[in-house]
Design a protein around this motif. Structure first.
Motif, PDB file in Angstrom:
ATOM      1  N   LYS A 117      -4.959 -10.788  35.650  1.00 21.32           N
ATOM      2  CA  LYS A 117      -5.419 -11.756  36.805  1.00 21.32           C
ATOM      3  C   LYS A 117      -4.079 -11.856  37.710  1.00 21.32           C
ATOM      4  N   GLU A 118      -4.267 -11.864  39.060  1.00 20.62           N
ATOM      5  CA  GLU A 118      -3.193 -11.963  39.932  1.00 20.62           C
ATOM      6  C   GLU A 118      -2.687 -13.451  40.162  1.00 20.62           C
ATOM      7  N   ILE A 119      -1.626 -13.884  40.402  1.00 18.30           N
ATOM      8  CA  ILE A 119      -1.564 -15.193  40.735  1.00 18.30           C
ATOM      9  C   ILE A 119      -1.314 -15.460  42.060  1.00 18.30           C
TER      10      ILE A 119
END
Length: 91
Positions: free
Chosen positions: A86-88
């Protein structure tokens, strides 16, 4: 006794090159095919049924050289983990 004198910059360059060569020679290479317990450890899962589900659904590659031996492809495990990373979000 012989004494060898070199400039400081040359000395540190030599040390860096020695370190690189030692790392190349003595760094253990990772196996392409790993056991189920190693795959579970890489995936950070504790359930054999979860590992089987990932295998059965085609999420990770495996090889079965013998009826009781199942080996897992480390590259496909890394790809699976990267795909589900998951990207921040920055605000």
């Amino acid at each position: 006794m012989n004494v060898i004198i070199i400039e400081e910059e040359a000395f540190y360059k030599l040390i860096e090159e020695v370190v690189v060569r030692i790392k190349e020679k003595y760094t253990p290479s990772e196996d392409k095919w790993i056991s189920g317990s190693e795959a579970m450890q890489k995936l950070r899962i504790k359930s054999k049924s979860t590992l089987q589900k990932l295998r059965d659904e085609g999420h990770i590659r495996f090889s079965q050289p013998d009826k009781k031996i199942i080996l897992y492809d480390t590259n496909s495990i890394e790809e699976y983990l990267a795909k589900h990373a998951k990207e921040i979000l920055q605000s």
